[in-house]
Scaffold this active site. Structure first.
Site, PDB file in Angstrom:
ATOM      1  N   LYS A   1      57.688  47.105  21.003  1.00 58.99           N
ATOM      2  CA  LYS A   1      57.602  48.548  20.746  1.00 58.99           C
ATOM      3  C   LYS A   1      56.658  48.853  19.586  1.00 58.99           C
ATOM      4  O   LYS A   1      55.812  49.739  19.677  1.00 58.99           O
ATOM      5  CB  LYS A   1      58.998  49.129  20.417  1.00 58.99           C
ATOM      6  CG  LYS A   1      60.037  48.913  21.483  1.00 58.99           C
ATOM      7  CD  LYS A   1      61.376  49.522  21.107  1.00 58.99           C
ATOM      8  CE  LYS A   1      62.033  48.940  19.856  1.00 58.99           C
ATOM      9  NZ  LYS A   1      62.445  47.521  19.991  1.00 58.99           N
TER      10      LYS A   1
ATOM     11  N   ARG B   1      69.062  55.210  19.826  1.00 59.84           N
ATOM     12  CA  ARG B   1      69.660  53.910  20.090  1.00 59.84           C
ATOM     13  C   ARG B   1      71.083  54.008  20.607  1.00 59.84           C
ATOM     14  O   ARG B   1      71.698  52.977  20.885  1.00 59.84           O
ATOM     15  CB  ARG B   1      69.704  53.118  18.786  1.00 59.84           C
ATOM     16  CG  ARG B   1      68.536  52.168  18.643  1.00 59.84           C
ATOM     17  CD  ARG B   1      68.652  51.585  17.265  1.00 59.84           C
ATOM     18  NE  ARG B   1      68.209  50.234  17.194  1.00 59.84           N
ATOM     19  CZ  ARG B   1      66.955  49.885  16.891  1.00 59.84           C
ATOM     20  NH1 ARG B   1      66.039  50.776  16.669  1.00 59.84           N
ATOM     21  NH2 ARG B   1      66.656  48.617  16.817  1.00 59.84           N
TER      22      ARG B   1
ATOM     23  N   ARG C   1      57.775  35.924  14.783  1.00 59.99           N
ATOM     24  CA  ARG C   1      57.134  37.109  14.196  1.00 59.99           C
ATOM     25  C   ARG C   1      56.895  36.921  12.699  1.00 59.99           C
ATOM     26  O   ARG C   1      57.737  36.386  11.981  1.00 59.99           O
ATOM     27  CB  ARG C   1      58.006  38.347  14.403  1.00 59.99           C
ATOM     28  CG  ARG C   1      57.461  39.550  13.622  1.00 59.99           C
ATOM     29  CD  ARG C   1      58.008  40.861  14.083  1.00 59.99           C
ATOM     30  NE  ARG C   1      59.453  40.925  14.008  1.00 59.99           N
ATOM     31  CZ  ARG C   1      60.159  41.905  14.533  1.00 59.99           C
ATOM     32  NH1 ARG C   1      59.561  42.895  15.177  1.00 59.99           N
ATOM     33  NH2 ARG C   1      61.473  41.898  14.444  1.00 59.99           N
TER      34      ARG C   1
ATOM     35  N   ARG D   1      60.707  38.658   8.681  1.00 61.80           N
ATOM     36  CA  ARG D   1      61.613  39.772   8.410  1.00 61.80           C
ATOM     37  C   ARG D   1      63.018  39.233   8.177  1.00 61.80           C
ATOM     38  O   ARG D   1      63.434  38.290   8.841  1.00 61.80           O
ATOM     39  CB  ARG D   1      61.609  40.721   9.619  1.00 61.80           C
ATOM     40  CG  ARG D   1      61.365  42.156   9.230  1.00 61.80           C
ATOM     41  CD  ARG D   1      61.067  43.013  10.425  1.00 61.80           C
ATOM     42  NE  ARG D   1      62.259  43.336  11.203  1.00 61.80           N
ATOM     43  CZ  ARG D   1      62.257  44.168  12.237  1.00 61.80           C
ATOM     44  NH1 ARG D   1      61.112  44.745  12.619  1.00 61.80           N
ATOM     45  NH2 ARG D   1      63.361  44.427  12.903  1.00 61.80           N
TER      46      ARG D   1
ATOM     47  N   ARG E   1      71.629  41.585  17.058  1.00 63.00           N
ATOM     48  CA  ARG E   1      70.823  42.762  17.404  1.00 63.00           C
ATOM     49  C   ARG E   1      70.744  42.936  18.918  1.00 63.00           C
ATOM     50  O   ARG E   1      70.801  44.053  19.418  1.00 63.00           O
ATOM     51  CB  ARG E   1      69.419  42.634  16.803  1.00 63.00           C
ATOM     52  CG  ARG E   1      69.425  42.898  15.293  1.00 63.00           C
ATOM     53  CD  ARG E   1      68.202  42.330  14.606  1.00 63.00           C
ATOM     54  NE  ARG E   1      66.958  42.877  15.104  1.00 63.00           N
ATOM     55  CZ  ARG E   1      65.776  42.283  14.985  1.00 63.00           C
ATOM     56  NH1 ARG E   1      65.675  41.105  14.384  1.00 63.00           N
ATOM     57  NH2 ARG E   1      64.706  42.859  15.454  1.00 63.00           N
TER      58      ARG E   1
HETATM   59  P1  AP5 Z   1      57.211  43.900  17.953  1.00 62.77           P
HETATM   60  O1  AP5 Z   1      56.127  44.782  18.434  1.00 62.77           O
HETATM   61  O2  AP5 Z   1      57.393  43.759  16.478  1.00 62.77           O
HETATM   62  O3  AP5 Z   1      58.590  44.255  18.687  1.00 62.77           O
HETATM   63  P2  AP5 Z   1      59.575  45.486  18.521  1.00 62.77           P
HETATM   64  O4  AP5 Z   1      60.027  45.876  19.875  1.00 62.77           O
HETATM   65  O5  AP5 Z   1      58.968  46.542  17.661  1.00 62.77           O
HETATM   66  O6  AP5 Z   1      60.763  44.729  17.787  1.00 62.77           O
HETATM   67  P3  AP5 Z   1      61.662  45.098  16.545  1.00 62.77           P
HETATM   68  O7  AP5 Z   1      62.359  43.823  16.169  1.00 62.77           O
HETATM   69  O8  AP5 Z   1      60.885  45.765  15.469  1.00 62.77           O
HETATM   70  O9  AP5 Z   1      62.665  46.062  17.179  1.00 62.77           O
HETATM   71  P4  AP5 Z   1      64.066  46.371  16.710  1.00 62.77           P
HETATM   72  O10 AP5 Z   1      64.405  47.486  17.606  1.00 62.77           O
HETATM   73  O11 AP5 Z   1      65.002  45.245  16.687  1.00 62.77           O
HETATM   74  O12 AP5 Z   1      63.886  46.693  15.159  1.00 62.77           O
HETATM   75  P5  AP5 Z   1      63.778  48.030  14.322  1.00 62.77           P
HETATM   76  O13 AP5 Z   1      62.817  47.805  13.253  1.00 62.77           O
HETATM   77  O14 AP5 Z   1      63.607  49.212  15.207  1.00 62.77           O
HETATM   78  O15 AP5 Z   1      56.952  42.436  18.608  1.00 62.77           O
HETATM   79  C1  AP5 Z   1      57.800  41.340  18.283  1.00 62.77           C
HETATM   80  C2  AP5 Z   1      56.952  40.061  18.126  1.00 62.77           C
HETATM   81  O16 AP5 Z   1      56.359  39.715  19.397  1.00 62.77           O
HETATM   82  C3  AP5 Z   1      55.763  40.197  17.159  1.00 62.77           C
HETATM   83  O17 AP5 Z   1      55.593  38.987  16.489  1.00 62.77           O
HETATM   84  C4  AP5 Z   1      54.559  40.493  18.077  1.00 62.77           C
HETATM   85  O18 AP5 Z   1      53.362  40.023  17.509  1.00 62.77           O
HETATM   86  C5  AP5 Z   1      54.925  39.730  19.334  1.00 62.77           C
HETATM   87  N1  AP5 Z   1      54.496  40.402  20.564  1.00 62.77           N
HETATM   88  C6  AP5 Z   1      54.449  41.738  20.823  1.00 62.77           C
HETATM   89  N2  AP5 Z   1      54.022  41.989  22.076  1.00 62.77           N
HETATM   90  C7  AP5 Z   1      53.822  40.754  22.641  1.00 62.77           C
HETATM   91  C8  AP5 Z   1      53.389  40.326  23.943  1.00 62.77           C
HETATM   92  N3  AP5 Z   1      53.094  41.220  24.916  1.00 62.77           N
HETATM   93  N4  AP5 Z   1      53.308  39.004  24.176  1.00 62.77           N
HETATM   94  C9  AP5 Z   1      53.613  38.104  23.211  1.00 62.77           C
HETATM   95  N5  AP5 Z   1      54.015  38.446  21.963  1.00 62.77           N
HETATM   96  C10 AP5 Z   1      54.114  39.753  21.685  1.00 62.77           C
HETATM   97  O19 AP5 Z   1      65.256  48.142  13.732  1.00 62.77           O
HETATM   98  C11 AP5 Z   1      65.726  47.250  12.745  1.00 62.77           C
HETATM   99  C12 AP5 Z   1      67.115  47.674  12.285  1.00 62.77           C
HETATM  100  O20 AP5 Z   1      67.073  48.981  11.708  1.00 62.77           O
HETATM  101  C13 AP5 Z   1      68.190  47.777  13.369  1.00 62.77           C
HETATM  102  O21 AP5 Z   1      68.790  46.541  13.636  1.00 62.77           O
HETATM  103  C14 AP5 Z   1      69.162  48.796  12.752  1.00 62.77           C
HETATM  104  O22 AP5 Z   1      69.971  48.186  11.778  1.00 62.77           O
HETATM  105  C15 AP5 Z   1      68.221  49.752  12.047  1.00 62.77           C
HETATM  106  N6  AP5 Z   1      67.810  50.892  12.895  1.00 62.77           N
HETATM  107  C16 AP5 Z   1      66.546  51.174  13.342  1.00 62.77           C
HETATM  108  N7  AP5 Z   1      66.546  52.280  14.101  1.00 62.77           N
HETATM  109  C17 AP5 Z   1      67.829  52.722  14.156  1.00 62.77           C
HETATM  110  C18 AP5 Z   1      68.473  53.794  14.826  1.00 62.77           C
HETATM  111  N8  AP5 Z   1      67.800  54.653  15.607  1.00 62.77           N
HETATM  112  N9  AP5 Z   1      69.815  53.941  14.670  1.00 62.77           N
HETATM  113  C19 AP5 Z   1      70.514  53.096  13.883  1.00 62.77           C
HETATM  114  N10 AP5 Z   1      69.975  52.036  13.243  1.00 62.77           N
HETATM  115  C20 AP5 Z   1      68.639  51.849  13.383  1.00 62.77           C
END
Ligand code: AP5
Ligand code: ZN
Length: 207
Positions: free
Chosen positions: A13, A84, A118, A151, A162
């Site tokens: 994402k 979410r 990552r 991270r 997660r």
């Molecule tokens: P990346 O693009 O970083 O993936 P992502 O989907 O953004 O993953 P996240 O881990 O950031 O999502 P998340 O939802 O767990 O975390 P968030 O920060 O929102 O890609 C991942 C890796 O793969 C990278 O190394 C990239 O280079 C590689 N990659 C990408 N595309 C690829 C491809 N096509 N092929 C190969 N490799 C590839 O949330 C973190 C925390 O915050 C949550 O756990 C929660 O505690 C809190 N939080 C956030 N939002 C909310 C909410 N709305 N409500 C409540 N709590 C929340």
């Protein structure tokens, strides 16, 4: 355009949203980054960090407030990491309309591989992968020269939690949007450039 991007942890994402923000000149609204930038902020529920480090959701009122403030300032946007759960879906539907809802579909083994490898820039937040998206110089950010680190929530135990939280709370969100005209499922289990080209095709069908 008003774009929503959905998918499991590690689905890509953040990677694709950054490209969308640049391509369409819109705001990248990401609750994950916003919370990471305010990890130690005291709220009546505790700090964001106390939830994030174990992989739990941060309480809705905290997150809703972040999204509301960001939406107020945005003209076009790509919203990443929100909603979410069903209560966030309701909050969002009162706040704005959506032109396209992208769902990045990626199998679980691949999610774990992506998160384990990552690396993120400690200064600017740019994302890399030890195998799939390497910087020019190992451990150094191409964009700003900052140090690349893992991270805090990318440890194996927290990744599993997660994914569990995602299945319990966020899969129903996918099902909610799946029935709407704006919904576009994209095969996220391809290289980043192939995912990107499918995303552009999907967005162009709606804008
Ligand atoms: P990346 O693009 O970083 O993936 P992502 O989907 O953004 O993953 P996240 O881990 O950031 O999502 P998340 O939802 O767990 O975390 P968030 O920060 O929102 O890609 C991942 C890796 O793969 C990278 O190394 C990239 O280079 C590689 N990659 C990408 N595309 C690829 C491809 N096509 N092929 C190969 N490799 C590839 O949330 C973190 C925390 O915050 C949550 O756990 C929660 O505690 C809190 N939080 C956030 N939002 C909310 C909410 N709305 N409500 C409540 N709590 C929340
Ligand atoms: Zn950087």
């Amino acid at each position: 355009p008003h774009i929503l991007i959905l998918g499991a942890p590690g689905a890509g994402k953040g990677t694709q949203s950054s490209r969308l923000a640049e391509e369409y000149d819109i705001d990248h609204i990401t609750t994950g980054d916003a919370l990471r930038n305010n990890k130690d902020m005291e709220t009546e529920y505790g700090t964001p960090r106390s939830f994030m480090e174990s992989g739990e959701l941060v309480p809705d009122p905290v997150v809703n407030e972040i999204v509301e403030a960001a939406l107020e300032q945005a003209d076009g946007f790509v919203l990443d990491g929100y909603p979410r759960n069903e209560s966030q879906v309701e909050y969002l539907s009162d706040a704005t309309d959506l032109d396209v809802v992208l769902y990045l579909d990626v199998p679980e083994e691949e999610l774990v591989r992506r998160l384990a490898g990552r690396r993120v820039c400690d200064d600017c937040g740019a994302t890399y992968h030890v195998e799939f998206d390497q910087p020019e110089e190992e451990g150094v950010c191409d964009e700003c020269g900052g140090e690349l680190v893992q991270r805090e929530d990318d440890t194996e135990e927290t990744v599993r939690e997660r994914i569990r939280v995602y299945e319990e709370n966020t899969e129903p969100v996918i099902e909610h949007y799946r029935g709407t005209d704006a919904f576009e499922a994209v095969d996220g289990d391809q290289g980043p450039d192939d995912v990107w080209s499918d995303i552009v095709d999907a967005v162009e069908r709606h804008v």
